[in-house]
Design a protein around this motif. Structure first.
Motif, PDB file in Angstrom:
ATOM      1  N   VAL A 204       0.834  -1.200   0.000  1.00  0.00           N
ATOM      2  CA  VAL A 204       0.000   0.000   0.000  1.00  0.00           C
ATOM      3  C   VAL A 204       0.869   1.251   0.000  1.00  0.00           C
ATOM      4  CG1 VAL A 204      -1.707   1.289   1.315  1.00  0.00           C
ATOM      5  CG2 VAL A 204      -1.929  -1.170   1.097  1.00  0.00           C
ATOM      6  N   ALA A 205       1.964   1.235   0.770  1.00  0.00           N
ATOM      7  CA  ALA A 205       2.851   2.397   0.810  1.00  0.00           C
ATOM      8  C   ALA A 205       3.494   2.649  -0.548  1.00  0.00           C
ATOM      9  CB  ALA A 205       3.922   2.184   1.875  1.00  0.00           C
ATOM     10  N   VAL A 206       3.846   1.605  -1.272  1.00  0.00           N
ATOM     11  CA  VAL A 206       4.416   1.770  -2.606  1.00  0.00           C
ATOM     12  C   VAL A 206       3.393   2.418  -3.544  1.00  0.00           C
ATOM     13  CG1 VAL A 206       5.229   0.509  -4.636  1.00  0.00           C
ATOM     14  CG2 VAL A 206       6.104  -0.087  -2.378  1.00  0.00           C
ATOM     15  N   ILE A 207       2.133   1.997  -3.456  1.00  0.00           N
ATOM     16  CA  ILE A 207       1.086   2.587  -4.306  1.00  0.00           C
ATOM     17  C   ILE A 207       0.912   4.063  -3.986  1.00  0.00           C
ATOM     18  CG2 ILE A 207      -1.380   2.522  -4.818  1.00  0.00           C
ATOM     19  CD1 ILE A 207      -1.319  -0.462  -4.510  1.00  0.00           C
ATOM     20  N   TRP A 208       0.938   4.433  -2.703  1.00  0.00           N
ATOM     21  CA  TRP A 208       0.819   5.840  -2.336  1.00  0.00           C
ATOM     22  C   TRP A 208       1.932   6.667  -2.971  1.00  0.00           C
ATOM     23  CZ3 TRP A 208      -0.018   4.281   3.436  1.00  0.00           C
ATOM     24  CH2 TRP A 208      -1.355   3.922   3.620  1.00  0.00           C
ATOM     25  N   HIS A 209       3.149   6.147  -2.930  1.00  0.00           N
ATOM     26  CA  HIS A 209       4.272   6.889  -3.497  1.00  0.00           C
ATOM     27  C   HIS A 209       4.173   6.962  -5.021  1.00  0.00           C
ATOM     28  CE1 HIS A 209       5.914   6.258   0.534  1.00  0.00           C
ATOM     29  NE2 HIS A 209       6.849   7.154   0.256  1.00  0.00           N
ATOM     30  N   LEU A 210       3.706   5.903  -5.655  1.00  0.00           N
ATOM     31  CA  LEU A 210       3.573   5.927  -7.108  1.00  0.00           C
ATOM     32  C   LEU A 210       2.546   6.952  -7.548  1.00  0.00           C
ATOM     33  CD1 LEU A 210       3.678   2.101  -7.960  1.00  0.00           C
ATOM     34  CD2 LEU A 210       5.475   3.791  -8.356  1.00  0.00           C
ATOM     35  N   LEU A 211       1.417   7.019  -6.885  1.00  0.00           N
ATOM     36  CA  LEU A 211       0.371   7.966  -7.263  1.00  0.00           C
ATOM     37  C   LEU A 211       0.756   9.401  -6.957  1.00  0.00           C
ATOM     38  CD1 LEU A 211      -2.851   6.028  -6.233  1.00  0.00           C
ATOM     39  CD2 LEU A 211      -1.894   6.337  -8.504  1.00  0.00           C
ATOM     40  N   GLU A 212       1.650   9.609  -5.985  1.00  0.00           N
ATOM     41  CA  GLU A 212       2.120  10.959  -5.673  1.00  0.00           C
ATOM     42  C   GLU A 212       3.272  11.373  -6.578  1.00  0.00           C
ATOM     43  OE1 GLU A 212       1.090  13.319  -3.476  1.00  0.00           O
ATOM     44  OE2 GLU A 212      -0.675  12.083  -3.114  1.00  0.00           O
ATOM     45  N   GLY A 213       3.678  10.460  -7.483  1.00  0.00           N
ATOM     46  CA  GLY A 213       4.766  10.778  -8.399  1.00  0.00           C
ATOM     47  C   GLY A 213       6.135  10.713  -7.763  1.00  0.00           C
ATOM     48  N   LYS A 214       6.262  10.035  -6.637  1.00  0.00           N
ATOM     49  CA  LYS A 214       7.540   9.923  -5.948  1.00  0.00           C
ATOM     50  C   LYS A 214       8.296   8.709  -6.473  1.00  0.00           C
ATOM     51  CE  LYS A 214       6.326  13.338  -3.314  1.00  0.00           C
ATOM     52  NZ  LYS A 214       6.937  14.684  -3.485  1.00  0.00           N
ATOM     53  N   GLU A 215       9.606   8.862  -6.561  1.00  0.00           N
ATOM     54  CA  GLU A 215      10.442   7.739  -6.992  1.00  0.00           C
ATOM     55  C   GLU A 215      10.500   6.692  -5.890  1.00  0.00           C
ATOM     56  OE1 GLU A 215      15.051   6.781  -8.358  1.00  0.00           O
ATOM     57  OE2 GLU A 215      14.427   8.823  -7.813  1.00  0.00           O
ATOM     58  N   VAL A 216      10.259   5.467  -6.262  1.00  0.00           N
ATOM     59  CA  VAL A 216      10.297   4.363  -5.291  1.00  0.00           C
ATOM     60  C   VAL A 216      11.661   3.698  -5.378  1.00  0.00           C
ATOM     61  CG1 VAL A 216       9.284   2.176  -4.603  1.00  0.00           C
ATOM     62  CG2 VAL A 216       7.818   3.992  -5.471  1.00  0.00           C
ATOM     63  N   HIS A 217      12.421   3.780  -4.307  1.00  0.00           N
ATOM     64  CA  HIS A 217      13.727   3.137  -4.237  1.00  0.00           C
ATOM     65  C   HIS A 217      13.839   2.429  -2.900  1.00  0.00           C
ATOM     66  CE1 HIS A 217      14.938   6.588  -1.746  1.00  0.00           C
ATOM     67  NE2 HIS A 217      14.343   7.339  -2.676  1.00  0.00           N
ATOM     68  N   SER A 218      14.983   1.833  -2.623  1.00  0.00           N
ATOM     69  CA  SER A 218      15.134   0.979  -1.439  1.00  0.00           C
ATOM     70  C   SER A 218      15.064   1.730  -0.131  1.00  0.00           C
ATOM     71  CB  SER A 218      16.468   0.215  -1.512  1.00  0.00           C
ATOM     72  OG  SER A 218      17.557   1.126  -1.581  1.00  0.00           O
ATOM     73  N   SER A 219      15.251   3.050  -0.143  1.00  0.00           N
ATOM     74  CA  SER A 219      15.261   3.812   1.115  1.00  0.00           C
ATOM     75  C   SER A 219      14.198   4.896   1.149  1.00  0.00           C
ATOM     76  CB  SER A 219      16.644   4.441   1.331  1.00  0.00           C
ATOM     77  OG  SER A 219      16.992   5.279   0.245  1.00  0.00           O
ATOM     78  N   VAL A 220      13.170   4.808   0.282  1.00  0.00           N
ATOM     79  CA  VAL A 220      12.145   5.848   0.291  1.00  0.00           C
ATOM     80  C   VAL A 220      11.365   5.821   1.597  1.00  0.00           C
ATOM     81  CG1 VAL A 220      10.410   4.387  -0.827  1.00  0.00           C
ATOM     82  CG2 VAL A 220      10.285   6.880  -1.075  1.00  0.00           C
ATOM     83  N   PHE A 221      11.252   4.645   2.212  1.00  0.00           N
ATOM     84  CA  PHE A 221      10.740   4.524   3.583  1.00  0.00           C
ATOM     85  C   PHE A 221      11.365   3.271   4.176  1.00  0.00           C
ATOM     86  CE2 PHE A 221       7.564   2.588   0.802  1.00  0.00           C
ATOM     87  CZ  PHE A 221       7.394   1.333   1.359  1.00  0.00           C
ATOM     88  N   THR A 222      11.216   3.085   5.476  1.00  0.00           N
ATOM     89  CA  THR A 222      11.913   2.014   6.194  1.00  0.00           C
ATOM     90  C   THR A 222      10.921   1.108   6.910  1.00  0.00           C
ATOM     91  OG1 THR A 222      12.171   3.294   8.226  1.00  0.00           O
ATOM     92  CG2 THR A 222      13.876   3.547   6.537  1.00  0.00           C
ATOM     93  N   GLN A 223      11.471   0.041   7.448  1.00  0.00           N
ATOM     94  CA  GLN A 223      10.658  -0.859   8.263  1.00  0.00           C
ATOM     95  C   GLN A 223      10.111  -0.147   9.493  1.00  0.00           C
ATOM     96  OE1 GLN A 223       9.935  -4.503   8.036  1.00  0.00           O
ATOM     97  NE2 GLN A 223       8.530  -3.724   9.567  1.00  0.00           N
ATOM     98  N   GLY A 224      10.880   0.797  10.034  1.00  0.00           N
ATOM     99  CA  GLY A 224      10.396   1.551  11.183  1.00  0.00           C
ATOM    100  C   GLY A 224       9.173   2.385  10.864  1.00  0.00           C
ATOM    101  N   ASP A 225       9.141   2.988   9.650  1.00  0.00           N
ATOM    102  CA  ASP A 225       7.954   3.754   9.247  1.00  0.00           C
ATOM    103  C   ASP A 225       6.723   2.860   9.162  1.00  0.00           C
ATOM    104  OD1 ASP A 225       9.492   6.060   9.020  1.00  0.00           O
ATOM    105  OD2 ASP A 225      10.044   5.597   6.957  1.00  0.00           O
TER     106      ASP A 225
END
Length: 885
Positions: A194-215
């Motif tokens: 779900v977090a990946v979909i949020w970033h894709l729709l916001e036009g944010k680049e999805v990479h290995s450190s865009v968010f963490t397990q802690g988030d």
């Protein structure tokens, strides 16, 4: 556009409401339901998704499979044609399809842009996998079904449709597996998707450190609290604050903790910095949460010129990197020239790298698509540092546990303390430490109640007054140790029921002084323990003791009960032999203890002496009458032990009273008495109205009665009390001659006098000589202790409990010393520990010493082993020993 939404779009579909069980899964380590994932997509994305973007349901895999099957069925032609009419609108322009696909309990995101009007139908096909980038077959299965769905319904009869039908892997060949954040567990994959979909729709680049397990972890906690209070809590505004890339300004201005979204109700007050926070920040920097990119590794291995010719060359560079960086790697996959490494220097670290052969060329390179170069988690400490950290964090955990208990209405748990440590101390504590801290606080609260100890004396006195005939007293010493030792004297009934006849709690350890005190009072309270045996030739008292050969217990039994027979537990003997002489020698202990044949016993002892003279001397020094069944053939004066060969009575009694043993003395005494009272009541109701021999003994005696059919009995001897029994060993074998003396319940096989039930030869005497029926044997020849009337007599009286609320404190017993050290003695709960199966073959043990790198022991026993080895070498003795020090 047709009312039927493409793959059941949850954002534009009917409102979804997750169940209470689905929301409760956010609190534990469980997979999230597809309804909950679709609900998060619906509530966060409703109204902000463009018309050309289609959001697929989490059940899209089943959706594609269901409607693709309709294409193969002739009876669904009308349904298929109707669907084509509504879905061919998706072939008139460019559309983007995004879905958090669910397949075999695993979530991943597919992002596909398609336009049938273009030469290349699929402009982009991206796959984001949060758990393992190597599980591509799951994504390819979904993509294949998506292609067939588009060609069969949306693109039917249009250009390029023939291409999609002929090349079934066309979309898979266009797929690119992108890097995305990797989870460190197996249950947060849905939230990652779900977090990946949020970033894709916001036009944010999805990479290995865009968010963490802690988030994700903090989001999961906030979702549980928010959805539990309000079903519509999950809005894009609320969830965006947990991801830096979505709303960086919001993250900089205020944190979720300040807004009250992440803070547990146990930690809502802001106390400001204190000396404990300075302790954590100043002396425990290694315990902080790491979340950094490994630039050193990327510089050394990620360059285009970094090509390794062999695996050995790669390992040389990996070892050099580990020494330089201080990070340690573990090989997670090794196949040919491919190697996958994971960081083990941080707890649940997301760092993963993979090396493999260079495509169509010689050499080994870093596979960037399968890598995550970001370290996260708490630094793992060595054993020495770990012990220091435990001591330094003890007071911090103690304070956190007190704060949690103060603010939380429900009982506090270890997870509450962990969360409090993250939010208040800015550090991550281990679960085991927090668990022990919570239990220590509960224990301290229980034992520090001075009133409970002042009620022990009145409780014991009231119990003695309300139960005449019972012995109950209390002796008050000068010290105030609160952790005592529980002594138990337990008998076992014919029905295998445990009956603790006496128990005591003392400040002494399980030593000679404590056993002497307990056994002397046991003898004074139960004088029937020294009753004369009913068999005239038995030189021992009626009752037999079974023990584990504890030194203090053996000496105390000889002093207090010198005329009672004392047997030793065979299980303890076998484990001692396994520890000192090896597992193969230990396998001979059980046959020696159970055989009732003197020739077989002598053969086993001869073989034992040949294999291990030291083990032979050890076992023979114990004494056969203490643990061997054959002893009843050599000494007719031994009393029966009714088939018992081990001290499982004591172990079972400890397990039965385990719950009552944790707490202060008053709770333990009251808990044990309540447990015994309930068991007595239960046995009284179960055995009411039953008569005769107990069922288990009936079965044993019946088998022996049937085996004696072919026996012949003749009188022998001048006293008229001895008889000879001939028993056929086979159709053509000779007959065996045994002597039986029924008046003394003695037979040459030894089984009668050992169990109290007539053996086959005794049954032959009663059947052929006395002409008895089997019922007569039950009435007159079977030991009274195997009958229901003895069982009812044992449980005839129950005791009157004490109501603690009517007691008055004696105002004499001082409060206990909580910090006092526990007296030496046996462990509180675990008593019989199983020795390692590698005790006799240490070279095969998986345990490796980190000091000398030799198998079979650890660093704590390494120095002692070296000292023993040098001492043996100096004395000219063998340097190899099976002993476990």
């Amino acid at each position: 556009m047709h009312a039927m939404l493409f793959v059941d779009d949850p954002v534009r579909g009917n409102p979804l409401q997750p169940s209470a069980d689905a929301i409760r899964a956010l609190k534990g380590e469980e997979w999230l339901s597809t309804i909950l994932i679709d609900h998060l997509l619906q509530t966060t994305l409703k109204g902000c998704v463009p018309d050309h973007v289609l959001i697929g349901s989490s059940d899209c895999y089943e959706y594609f499979s269901t409607y693709n099957d309709k294409l193969d069925k002739h009876d669904c032609a009308d349904t298929v044609q109707t669907m084509r009419g509504g879905l061919q609108a998706y072939a008139k322009s460019e559309f983007r399809y995004i879905s958090a696909a669910c397949h075999q309990g695993h979530f991943f995101v597919v992002d596909v842009t398609f336009d049938i009007r273009q030469p290349a139908v699929f402009q982009q096909v991206n796959v984001y996998d949060s758990l393992s980038i190597t599980s591509r077959r799951r994504a390819t299965a979904v993509l294949g079904r998506l292609q067939r769905f588009l060609s069969g319904f949306c693109f039917h009869g249009l250009d390029h449709n023939l291409l999609l039908l002929e090349k079934q892997e066309y979309i898979v060949q266009q797929a690119v597996f992108r890097n995305c954040p990797k989870q460190s567990n197996s249950h947060d994959c849905g939230l990652f998707a779900v977090a990946v979909i949020w970033h894709l729709l916001e036009g944010k680049e999805v990479h290995s450190s865009v968010f963490t397990q802690g988030d994700i972890a903090t989001l999961c906690q906030a979702l549980y609290r928010g959805l539990s209070a309000n079903a519509e809590w999950a809005t894009l505004e609320n969830v965006s604050s947990f991801f830096p890339a979505l709303l960086p300004s919001l993250r900089n201005e205020s944190s979720p903790a300040e807004d009250g979204e992440l803070v547990d109700e146990t930690c809502q007050e802001d106390e400001g910095p204190n000396e404990d926070e300075e302790l954590v920040a100043g002396t425990r920097p290694e315990n902080s949460i790491h979340d950094v990119e490994d630039e050193l590794f990327e510089k050394q291995f990620a360059g285009p010129s970094q090509v390794f010719q062999t695996v050995e060359e790669l390992m040389v560079f990996i070892n050099a990197y580990q020494e330089t960086s201080g990070n340690s790697f573990a090989i997670r996959r090794s196949r040919g020239s491919s190697r996958a490494f994971a960081c083990i220097s941080h707890a649940n670290c997301t760092f993963r790298v993979a090396f493999g052969p260079k495509p169509r060329q010689e050499g080994i390179i870093l596979k960037r698509g399968n890598c995550n170069l970001r370290h996260s988690g708490v630094a793992v400490t060595s054993a020495r540092d770990g012990r220091c950290l435990k001591k330094r964090s003890k007071e911090v955990i103690k304070q956190l546990a007190s704060d949690v208990a103060l603010h939380k209405h429900a009982p506090s748990t270890a997870n509450d303390v962990i969360k409090a440590g993250v939010h208040k101390k800015k550090t991550l504590l281990s679960y085991k430490q927090c668990y022990r801290g919570v239990n220590a606080r509960k224990e301290s609260k229980i034992i520090s109640d001075s009133m409970s100890f002042q009620l022990v004396g009145p409780y014991v006195q009231t119990f003695a007054e309300r139960n005449p005939g019972s012995t109950a007293f209390m002796e008050r010493g000068s010290d105030n140790q609160w952790k005592g030792t529980l002594y138990l004297a337990t008998v076992k009934s014919a029905l295998d029921d445990l009956y603790p006849v006496a128990f005591a709690i003392t400040v002494d350890g399980e030593d000679l002084q404590g056993w002497l005190w307990f056994l002397e009072h046991l003898k004074a309270s139960a004088p029937n323990l020294i009753t004369e045996h009913f068999r005239r030739e038995c030189s021992y008292k009626l009752f037999t003791f079974m023990s584990d050969r504890g030194k203090g217990l053996i000496t105390a039994l000889r002093n207090v009960f010198p005329d009672n027979h004392n047997c030793y537990c065979v299980v303890h003997i076998r484990r001692n032999v396994e520890t000192d002489f090896g597992k193969k020698i230990a396998t001979m202990v059980t046959p020696l203890s159970t055989t009732s044949s003197l020739p077989e016993k002598r053969a086993l002892l001869t073989e034992l002496e040949r294999k291990s003279p030291d083990a032979y001397k050890y076992l023979t020094d114990i004494g056969a009458k203490r643990w061997m069944d054959s002893a009843w053939l050599e000494d007719e004066k031994l009393p029966p032990r009714y088939g018992f060969r081990n001290s499982n009575i004591a172990e079972s009694a400890n397990n039965m009273l385990n719950d009552a043993r944790n707490g202060n003395w008053l709770d333990s005494i009251d808990g044990i008495l309540i447990k015994m009272s309930l068991r007595i009541t239960k046995s009284q109701s179960e055995n009411e109205g039953k008569d005769g021999v107990v069922d288990d003994i009936v079965g044993l005696a019946t088998k022996r009665w049937e085996k004696c059919v072919g026996c012949r009995v003749y009188a022998s001897g001048k006293d008229g009390e001895t008889y000879s029994v001939y028993q056929k060993l086979g159709e053509e074998s000779e007959e065996a001659l045994l002597k039986v003396r029924p008046v003394d319940c003695v037979c040459d096989c030894g089984k009668w006098q050992a169990t109290g039930v007539p053996c086959v030869h005794g049954m032959a005497y009663f059947r052929h000589q006395m002409k008895w029926r089997l019922e007569d044997v039950f009435d007159q020849a079977v030991d009274e202790y195997h009958k229901y009337r003895t069982q009812r007599e044992l449980y005839r009286r129950n005791f009157v409990p004490v109501w603690r609320h009517l007691l008055q404190p004696d105002m004499m017993t001082l409060p206990p010393d909580v910090g006092a050290r526990r007296m030496p003695g046996r462990p509180k709960t675990v008593r019989l520990r199983k020795n390692s199966r590698y005790a006799h073959e240490p070279e095969k043990s998986p345990t490796i010493c980190s000091r000398c790198h030799q198998p079979g022991h650890n660093v704590r026993t390494c120095e002692r082993r070296e000292a023993v080895k040098k001492r043996n070498a100096g004395n000219g003795a063998a340097t190899f020993s099976h002993s476990v020090l």
